[in-house]
Structure formats: structure tokens, C-alpha cells
Write a protein that holds these residues in place. Structure first.
Motif, PDB file in Angstrom:
ATOM      1  N   CYS A  29      21.983  99.138  63.108  1.00 39.16           N
ATOM      2  CA  CYS A  29      23.300  98.507  63.279  1.00 39.16           C
ATOM      3  C   CYS A  29      24.103  99.111  64.427  1.00 39.16           C
ATOM      4  O   CYS A  29      25.210  98.667  64.707  1.00 39.16           O
ATOM      5  N   ARG A  30      23.564 100.165  65.063  1.00 38.71           N
ATOM      6  CA  ARG A  30      24.187 100.821  66.207  1.00 38.71           C
ATOM      7  C   ARG A  30      25.523 101.503  65.882  1.00 38.71           C
ATOM      8  O   ARG A  30      26.363 101.675  66.749  1.00 38.71           O
ATOM      9  N   ARG A  31      25.721 101.876  64.635  1.00 42.84           N
ATOM     10  CA  ARG A  31      26.926 102.628  64.264  1.00 42.84           C
ATOM     11  C   ARG A  31      26.724 104.098  64.583  1.00 42.84           C
ATOM     12  O   ARG A  31      25.615 104.620  64.553  1.00 42.84           O
ATOM     13  N   HIS A  32      27.826 104.757  64.875  1.00 45.50           N
ATOM     14  CA  HIS A  32      27.829 106.184  65.211  1.00 45.50           C
ATOM     15  C   HIS A  32      28.902 106.862  64.363  1.00 45.50           C
ATOM     16  O   HIS A  32      30.048 106.417  64.345  1.00 45.50           O
ATOM     17  N   VAL A  33      28.535 107.921  63.652  1.00 46.85           N
ATOM     18  CA  VAL A  33      29.468 108.632  62.783  1.00 46.85           C
ATOM     19  C   VAL A  33      29.404 110.122  63.097  1.00 46.85           C
ATOM     20  O   VAL A  33      28.321 110.693  63.213  1.00 46.85           O
TER      21      VAL A  33
END
Length: 54
Positions: A29-33
Motif C-alpha cells: 500500500c506504500r504507507r510509511h510509519v
């Protein structure tokens, strides 16, 4: 804490002591945390492993 070279940030307590962090990227999903390392160290303990082998 005494410094040994090469310094390895392998425990959460070491990461908190020197002020570095951890981040996670999802390739789907290309999320970055960016993780809250001090909170993780309080919850899991300073001697909990900060990374796993891939």
C-alpha cells in the motif's frame, strides 16, 4: 553505557540511548510509519531486539 566499536543498534534500549528510530514501509500500500521507539522500549523492555534478519 560504554561505547564499543563497531556500535550495533540491535536492542531498543540502545536506539533510545543514542536517539535513533525505526520506520516501517509497506510495499503493497506504500504507507510509511515512523515508530515510537521510547514507547516500544517501555512496553517491551530495553533488551528487546530492535531488528530481525531478513
Amino acid at each position: 553505557m560504554t561505547m564499543k566499536y563497531p556500535f550495533v543498534e540491535d536492542m531498543l534500549g540502545k536506539k533510545v540511548a543514542i536517539g535513533t528510530g525505526l520506520s516501517v514501509d509497506c510495499i503493497t500500500c506504500r504507507r510509511h510509519v515512523v515508530l515510537d521507539v521510547p514507547a516500544l522500549a517501555r512496553r517491551l523492555g530495553d533488551d528487546y531486539a530492535a531488528c530481525t534478519g531478513i
